[in-house]
Design an enzyme around this catalytic site. Structure first.
Site, short mmCIF file in Angstrom:
data_model
loop_
_atom_site.label_atom_id
_atom_site.label_comp_id
_atom_site.label_asym_id
_atom_site.label_seq_id
_atom_site.Cartn_x
_atom_site.Cartn_y
_atom_site.Cartn_z
N SER A 1 51.36 13.96 16.53
CA SER A 1 50.19 13.86 15.65
C SER A 1 50.49 13.34 14.25
O SER A 1 49.57 13.20 13.44
CB SER A 1 49.50 15.22 15.55
OG SER A 1 48.76 15.46 16.72
N LYS B 1 48.35 10.57 13.07
CA LYS B 1 47.04 10.73 12.41
C LYS B 1 47.08 10.38 10.93
O LYS B 1 46.04 10.17 10.30
CB LYS B 1 46.50 12.14 12.65
CG LYS B 1 46.13 12.35 14.12
CD LYS B 1 45.75 13.78 14.46
CE LYS B 1 45.31 13.86 15.92
NZ LYS B 1 45.99 14.92 16.66
N SER C 1 44.13 18.78 13.37
CA SER C 1 44.72 17.80 14.29
C SER C 1 43.83 17.52 15.51
O SER C 1 44.31 17.33 16.62
CB SER C 1 46.11 18.30 14.75
OG SER C 1 46.94 17.20 15.05
#
Length: 214
Positions: A31, A34, A86
């Site tokens: 993640s 992101k 997330s």
């Protein structure tokens, strides 16, 4: 010292790499992806735009902010759900809204990587779920984060500990607590993003400001 397989330390203002250990080794980044999703969305989208949750985004595997099918949320609030919790459903919703499709958004991500000078990175999706050909390096992620932190909207989002957002489906608001424990554990911490998949293991991009240096 660090137990990480690769690590990098960067000065945000100058972009100077201060420390690197296996910093150019291509790795899965989970993640941490992101960070790129957020900065591309901030630069290419309108924060007040309302984005609609598609079948593709609804119930996306992995971490989620539990958006409902066809629910609409403004882009800025989606970015908080993306970076604090997330949310993979938020990631797909953002990508489809800003890039027209996941593929279209991935194109924007890779274009931005070139601009930032990320020479050993390739993005295939906005969430960071493991996918062939989706990778970056510690040095590249340091460069990207130093770039993103110069954006006031990005900087504000990633240092937020708790965010309340209107929930159209219920009588109470969404309340998102940032998963990044560093914000409470480390003096001066002001970001950025955690990541985990079974293959990538634990990943972290962390930022702190002390004595005027970030």
């Amino acid at each position: 010292s660090t137990g990480a397989q690769a690590a990098a330390l960067i000065d945000v203002a100058s972009g100077r790499l201060l420390y690197s250990s296996r910093g150019d080794k291509p790795m899965r980044i989970a993640s941490l992806t992101k960070i790129m999703t957020a900065i591309v969305a901030i630069e290419h989208g309108r924060l007040s735009d309302r984005a609609k949750v598609s079948k593709n985004a609804f119930g996306k595997e992995g971490s989620s902010i539990y958006l409902r099918l066809n629910e609409e949320m403004n882009l800025k609030d989606l970015l908080y759900g993306l970076m604090l919790r997330s949310g993979n459903d938020a990631a797909i919703t953002i990508a489809e809204h800003v890039g027209g499709s996941v593929e279209g958004f991935a194109f924007l991500m890779n274009e931005k990587a070139k601009v930032v000078g990320m020479t050993n990175s390739s993005f295939k999706n906005p969430s960071g779920l493991d996918e062939q050909g989706h990778y970056s390096t510690a040095n590249d992620m340091a460069k990207l984060t130093a770039y993103a932190l110069k954006n006031p909207v990005f900087q504000e989002i990633v240092k937020t500990k708790v965010k309340k957002v209107p929930n159209p489906n219920e009588s109470w608001d969404y309340s998102w607590v940032n998963k990044n424990k560093m914000l409470s554990l480390y003096d001066g911490a002001d970001g950025v993003k955690t990541g985990y998949t079974k293959l990538a293991k634990r990943c972290l991009v962390s930022s702190a400001t002390r004595g005027g240096q970030q």
